[in-house]
Design a protein around this motif. Sequence first.
Motif, mmCIF file in Angstrom:
data_model
loop_
_atom_site.group_PDB
_atom_site.id
_atom_site.type_symbol
_atom_site.label_atom_id
_atom_site.label_comp_id
_atom_site.label_asym_id
_atom_site.label_seq_id
_atom_site.Cartn_x
_atom_site.Cartn_y
_atom_site.Cartn_z
ATOM 1 N N ILE A 47 1.665 11.182 -33.429
ATOM 2 C CA ILE A 47 0.733 10.366 -32.642
ATOM 3 C C ILE A 47 1.471 9.527 -31.605
ATOM 4 N N PRO B 160 9.628 1.800 -25.465
ATOM 5 C CA PRO B 160 8.519 1.797 -24.511
ATOM 6 C C PRO B 160 7.975 0.388 -24.281
ATOM 7 N N GLU C 80 -8.220 5.222 -16.522
ATOM 8 C CA GLU C 80 -7.384 6.187 -17.236
ATOM 9 C C GLU C 80 -6.857 7.264 -16.283
ATOM 10 N N TRP D 230 1.881 2.677 -33.184
ATOM 11 C CA TRP D 230 2.126 1.272 -33.470
ATOM 12 C C TRP D 230 0.933 0.690 -34.236
ATOM 13 N N GLY E 285 11.643 -1.079 -22.035
ATOM 14 C CA GLY E 285 11.460 -0.260 -20.842
ATOM 15 C C GLY E 285 10.100 -0.484 -20.214
ATOM 16 N N LEU F 251 -13.207 3.969 -25.731
ATOM 17 C CA LEU F 251 -11.822 3.849 -25.245
ATOM 18 C C LEU F 251 -11.209 5.215 -24.962
ATOM 19 N N ILE G 145 16.534 1.798 -25.722
ATOM 20 C CA ILE G 145 15.415 1.457 -24.829
ATOM 21 C C ILE G 145 14.100 1.848 -25.499
ATOM 22 N N ARG H 294 6.131 0.310 -19.146
ATOM 23 C CA ARG H 294 4.983 0.762 -19.960
ATOM 24 C C ARG H 294 4.774 2.264 -19.819
ATOM 25 N N SER I 18 6.196 5.989 -18.741
ATOM 26 C CA SER I 18 7.502 6.626 -18.650
ATOM 27 C C SER I 18 7.876 6.942 -17.205
HETATM 28 C C1 B12 Z 1 -5.801 9.688 -28.211
HETATM 29 C C2 B12 Z 1 -5.788 8.368 -28.941
HETATM 30 C C3 B12 Z 1 -5.884 8.391 -30.325
HETATM 31 C C4 B12 Z 1 -5.882 9.685 -31.138
HETATM 32 C C5 B12 Z 1 -4.426 9.994 -31.521
HETATM 33 C C6 B12 Z 1 -3.837 11.003 -30.622
HETATM 34 C C7 B12 Z 1 -2.387 11.123 -30.842
HETATM 35 N N1 B12 Z 1 -1.945 12.288 -31.242
HETATM 36 O O1 B12 Z 1 -1.666 10.197 -30.650
HETATM 37 C C8 B12 Z 1 -6.643 9.261 -32.412
HETATM 38 C C9 B12 Z 1 -8.112 9.507 -32.239
HETATM 39 C C10 B12 Z 1 -6.193 9.980 -33.685
HETATM 40 C C11 B12 Z 1 -6.371 7.768 -32.394
HETATM 41 C C12 B12 Z 1 -6.449 7.009 -33.527
HETATM 42 C C13 B12 Z 1 -6.207 5.649 -33.557
HETATM 43 N N2 B12 Z 1 -6.010 4.856 -32.459
HETATM 44 CO CO1 B12 Z 1 -5.819 5.525 -30.665
HETATM 45 N N3 B12 Z 1 -5.786 5.987 -28.852
HETATM 46 C C14 B12 Z 1 -5.732 7.151 -28.227
HETATM 47 C C15 B12 Z 1 -5.703 6.931 -26.712
HETATM 48 C C16 B12 Z 1 -7.061 7.248 -26.114
HETATM 49 C C17 B12 Z 1 -4.691 7.762 -25.946
HETATM 50 C C18 B12 Z 1 -3.316 7.783 -26.576
HETATM 51 C C19 B12 Z 1 -2.486 8.807 -25.877
HETATM 52 O O2 B12 Z 1 -2.422 9.945 -26.297
HETATM 53 N N4 B12 Z 1 -1.832 8.437 -24.792
HETATM 54 C C20 B12 Z 1 -0.997 9.302 -24.030
HETATM 55 C C21 B12 Z 1 0.479 9.148 -24.481
HETATM 56 C C22 B12 Z 1 1.368 10.073 -23.676
HETATM 57 O O3 B12 Z 1 0.812 7.814 -24.228
HETATM 58 P P1 B12 Z 1 2.009 7.057 -24.925
HETATM 59 O O4 B12 Z 1 2.399 7.687 -26.188
HETATM 60 O O5 B12 Z 1 1.721 5.621 -24.963
HETATM 61 O O6 B12 Z 1 3.217 7.288 -23.932
HETATM 62 C C23 B12 Z 1 3.234 6.695 -22.651
HETATM 63 C C24 B12 Z 1 3.925 5.342 -22.600
HETATM 64 O O7 B12 Z 1 3.898 4.639 -23.824
HETATM 65 C C25 B12 Z 1 5.295 5.629 -22.122
HETATM 66 N N5 B12 Z 1 6.336 5.863 -23.100
HETATM 67 C C26 B12 Z 1 6.305 6.634 -24.207
HETATM 68 N N6 B12 Z 1 7.454 6.649 -24.822
HETATM 69 C C27 B12 Z 1 8.305 5.912 -24.120
HETATM 70 C C28 B12 Z 1 9.623 5.603 -24.312
HETATM 71 C C29 B12 Z 1 10.271 4.777 -23.423
HETATM 72 C C30 B12 Z 1 11.694 4.438 -23.655
HETATM 73 C C31 B12 Z 1 9.560 4.254 -22.311
HETATM 74 C C32 B12 Z 1 10.279 3.375 -21.384
HETATM 75 C C33 B12 Z 1 8.221 4.566 -22.104
HETATM 76 C C34 B12 Z 1 7.603 5.388 -23.010
HETATM 77 O O8 B12 Z 1 5.162 6.789 -21.348
HETATM 78 C C35 B12 Z 1 4.094 7.602 -21.777
HETATM 79 C C36 B12 Z 1 3.369 8.107 -20.536
HETATM 80 O O9 B12 Z 1 2.994 7.075 -19.704
HETATM 81 C C37 B12 Z 1 -5.359 5.408 -26.610
HETATM 82 C C38 B12 Z 1 -6.073 4.644 -25.520
HETATM 83 C C39 B12 Z 1 -5.635 5.009 -24.148
HETATM 84 N N7 B12 Z 1 -6.589 5.299 -23.309
HETATM 85 O O10 B12 Z 1 -4.461 5.033 -23.880
HETATM 86 C C40 B12 Z 1 -5.827 4.863 -27.970
HETATM 87 C C41 B12 Z 1 -5.074 3.721 -28.618
HETATM 88 C C42 B12 Z 1 -3.592 3.996 -28.518
HETATM 89 N N8 B12 Z 1 -5.472 3.810 -30.021
HETATM 90 C C43 B12 Z 1 -5.554 2.649 -30.600
HETATM 91 C C44 B12 Z 1 -5.882 2.453 -31.969
HETATM 92 C C45 B12 Z 1 -6.057 1.009 -32.450
HETATM 93 C C46 B12 Z 1 -6.036 3.544 -32.851
HETATM 94 C C47 B12 Z 1 -6.358 3.466 -34.358
HETATM 95 C C48 B12 Z 1 -5.489 2.510 -35.159
HETATM 96 C C49 B12 Z 1 -7.821 3.095 -34.498
HETATM 97 C C50 B12 Z 1 -8.463 3.570 -35.762
HETATM 98 N N9 B12 Z 1 -9.355 4.464 -35.556
HETATM 99 O O11 B12 Z 1 -8.172 3.125 -36.822
HETATM 100 C C51 B12 Z 1 -6.182 4.924 -34.851
HETATM 101 C C52 B12 Z 1 -4.867 5.137 -35.621
HETATM 102 C C53 B12 Z 1 -4.623 6.569 -35.989
HETATM 103 C C54 B12 Z 1 -4.000 6.794 -37.317
HETATM 104 N N10 B12 Z 1 -4.360 6.043 -38.340
HETATM 105 O O12 B12 Z 1 -3.206 7.696 -37.418
HETATM 106 C C55 B12 Z 1 -5.316 1.538 -29.630
HETATM 107 C C56 B12 Z 1 -4.002 0.802 -29.846
HETATM 108 C C57 B12 Z 1 -4.214 -0.663 -29.591
HETATM 109 C C58 B12 Z 1 -2.943 -1.377 -29.530
HETATM 110 N N11 B12 Z 1 -2.515 -1.780 -28.322
HETATM 111 O O13 B12 Z 1 -2.342 -1.532 -30.532
HETATM 112 C C59 B12 Z 1 -5.437 2.252 -28.245
HETATM 113 C C60 B12 Z 1 -4.543 1.688 -27.136
HETATM 114 C C61 B12 Z 1 -6.904 2.141 -27.835
HETATM 115 C C62 B12 Z 1 -7.288 0.712 -27.507
HETATM 116 N N12 B12 Z 1 -7.314 0.357 -26.243
HETATM 117 O O14 B12 Z 1 -7.582 -0.068 -28.381
HETATM 118 N N13 B12 Z 1 -6.056 7.311 -31.152
#
Ligand code: B12
Lengths: 316, 440
Positions: free
Chosen positions: B365, B402, A249, B371, B423, A209, B400, B425, B427
């Motif tokens: 994170i 995400p 991605e 979550w 909001g 992933l 609002i 998915r 940003s």
């Molecule tokens: C990198 C990553 C990790 C890293 C953490 C990095 C970090 N510092 O966050 C590590 C390896 C540590 C990790 C661990 C885990 N992860 Co992870 N991880 C990812 C990954 C690959 C990318 C996440 C990321 O950085 N995204 C980039 C950021 C910028 O995205 P974002 O925060 O979501 O923000 C975006 C939007 O949400 C939105 N947004 C954000 N804020 C706001 C606010 C508003 C108001 C609005 C409107 C929009 C908005 O805009 C942003 C840009 O588009 C995703 C999968 C993927 N390809 O996305 C899985 C993912 C998030 N992980 C997941 C999981 C399950 C885990 C673990 C629980 C698994 C485990 N090993 O036990 C652990 C938990 C960690 C812990 N116990 O602390 C799942 C979550 C599943 C789900 N839907 O619940 C994902 C989706 C993978 C999957 N497909 O299964 N992970």
Amino acid sequence: MAVTIAKEKWTSKVGEMVLGTEPNAVKVGGESTLPFLHFEGEIPNKPVMALEVWDLEPTDWPEILKQPFEGVLGDPVAWAKKNVEYGADVVALRLMSAHPDFKDASPEDCAATAKAVADAINVPLIVIGCGVEEKDAQVLEKVGEALNGKNCLIGCATEKNYKTITATAMVNGHNVIASSPLDINLAKQLNILMTEMNLPANRIAIDPLVGALGYGIEYAYSIMERARMGALMGDKMLAMPVICFVGQEAWKAKEAKSPSDETPEWGAQERRAILWEVITATTFIQAGGSILVLRHPESVKQVKAHIDKMMESNAY
Amino acid sequence: MGLTGLEIFKQLPKTNCKDCGQPTCLAFAMQLASGKASLDQCPHVSDAAKEALDSASAPPVALVKIGKGEKELELGNETVLFRHDKRFEHPTGIAISVSDSDAEIASKVQEINKLVFDRVGQVHSVNLVAVVNNSGDAAKFAEAVKTVQDNTQFPLVLISEDPAAMEKALEVAGANAPLICGANAANFDAMIGLAKKYDAPVVIKGANLEELAALVEKAGYKKLILDSGAREVNKVLADQTQIRRQALKRFRPFGYPTITFADNPDPIQAIVDAGVYIAKYAGIVVLNTADPADVLPLITLRLNIYTDPQKPIAVESKIYEVGNPGPDAPVFVTTNFSLTYFCVQGDVEAGRIDAYILPVDTDGISVLTGWAAGKFTPEKITEMLNTCGIADKVSHRKVIIPGGVAVLSGKLQELSGWEVLVGPRESAGIPSFIKQRWSA
Ligand code: B12
Ligand code: SF4
């Protein structure tokens, strides 16, 4: 001081997976060293490039990504053929229509689409569900049957739905993608569960992933490096080829989606977007990725050109 | 670094004279090994032992500096092969080349100066301008070097294998510690002589690893950057791997940072090659393009590869204001992972929205990871809404969240009493979301 070339003595290797059937079978994995270190071990197969086909016209793809598929986006068979023309080693069919938020298509309809696509192309087929775990189990069960004997790669199996998918794969002769979120222990655990059902280890591909360049690529990169080292040091439950869904991605990234006129300081969108996908892919290949699922044909062309170069020996 | 007390002890006089303040030489050795004493506290240690201990305790890859002042570039000090073992120390320096036969050097340099990108709240840019003596003419080279130096603050890489041209260029730029690129078997004494004269770092290029090692040993100089001579990406990968591996095994001739050249004639493949070099140990990569579409992916890759794998970059959990938010301004909730926060902030800014952003402390994170890990919950969001003071700043009670965590909305609304708007998915969808859906 004379230079003595430093070679690691790895004791094991990555398992070799066969996709498709002769004469069009494609092999992946089998390496006995880190990526492209020909001076130290064998790299019998090169990483392969898959291009995605959807069974439903994508609505949120940027124009740049739709343009090469103009006229075929609504027709999975024609689209799949186009992918082969574009040089895809493998076609990856994504059964998006099964998603409850879209068409909620039936498993039978999905199976019919998969069969039609498989019959139309002469490269191996990957079939992925819509990402809703329960639905994917139902869909892939039917898809597996319909593609009996074609030795496809199906998924994605997760800890929630792996049982049905693994069983289908065993009965109908397919390989399975095992997905777990960026955690080496979770990946291993799922592989153990699947092999305990008697699925041979070389019929599993690990999906860690991955995240795109700029969006978490470093986590997957390090997990993959660690998995590869585990494999080379004899851990059979990490010795599977790794599949990376790069296209999905990379094309989410703002750097790929933002048009030239909105972010002129980032340069022309087309070049930047393709590079986003290409660099994401080639970086994962450096960490041990074997099957790269991409979206843009130009990316496939560029990554393949790079791999051809990397496959040339660098032995001392 | 790296030496045990016993290894150090072997080099000491073993007289137990106590002049160092320690009861025995062994006790002093143990202090040294743990970094609590320094070798000069023993007045009796021999010069030979001093040298042996110094070089054994030096880092496996020497620290080398290029340029002076604010934009000085530090390379080296690396200690591992894999980033999961320990953070890579000094990010690959990105150099952009200009040719001395280019008529438009000054404007090309302006383009290079503009290669500055904001990412996760930090400014990232290229690091060096490389001037290439394509003309073969010494005067022209010196003139080009002058033009570049007058137009940029970045340190320079002077690329010429002709010592006469280098000498002229150094008369112009030598005081600013440019990287001399460089010495090879044919021009060795002259180039190394120039480097010593100007006390500037110098690239040593071997025809292969063997020759490179021999030349380094012959140099008698420590401000070195290594070039194995390989130019095809498959061979560069092998050489980069060998140089790093052997440096870590303390093969001293390879204990310096490296330089690589992304000069694949295919412009896209050149960027791909550069990506490999950034991932695989290059100290410097020289690019022949200043197109931001080429440079942004590489700068981003460098940032990713060189982040500390042990700790995600986080922002402080507090109220952030974008623009001039008033009591009607929208309130966005996100997580305190830098990447996440700055995605949201950037998109709110791009939409010219006056707003408040509340990054909840999720231990740095992302939204979905937070979550899934139970760190971005209705309880935590409620706590932040209640304690950060946002209720005094806005007159409405709408928040609002995400789109990715839409499932939180019911519980959050119940716990906080705020109306929850789900909001988009991504940003990037925030500006159009606000246009369509926001009224206080
Ligand atoms: C990198 C990553 C990790 C890293 C953490 C990095 C970090 N510092 O966050 C590590 C390896 C540590 C990790 C661990 C885990 N992860 Co992870 N991880 C990812 C990954 C690959 C990318 C996440 C990321 O950085 N995204 C980039 C950021 C910028 O995205 P974002 O925060 O979501 O923000 C975006 C939007 O949400 C939105 N947004 C954000 N804020 C706001 C606010 C508003 C108001 C609005 C409107 C929009 C908005 O805009 C942003 C840009 O588009 C995703 C999968 C993927 N390809 O996305 C899985 C993912 C998030 N992980 C997941 C999981 C399950 C885990 C673990 C629980 C698994 C485990 N090993 O036990 C652990 C938990 C960690 C812990 N116990 O602390 C799942 C979550 C599943 C789900 N839907 O619940 C994902 C989706 C993978 C999957 N497909 O299964 N992970
Ligand atoms: S001063 Fe030197 S010789 Fe004397 S006890 Fe200390 S370490 Fe030993």
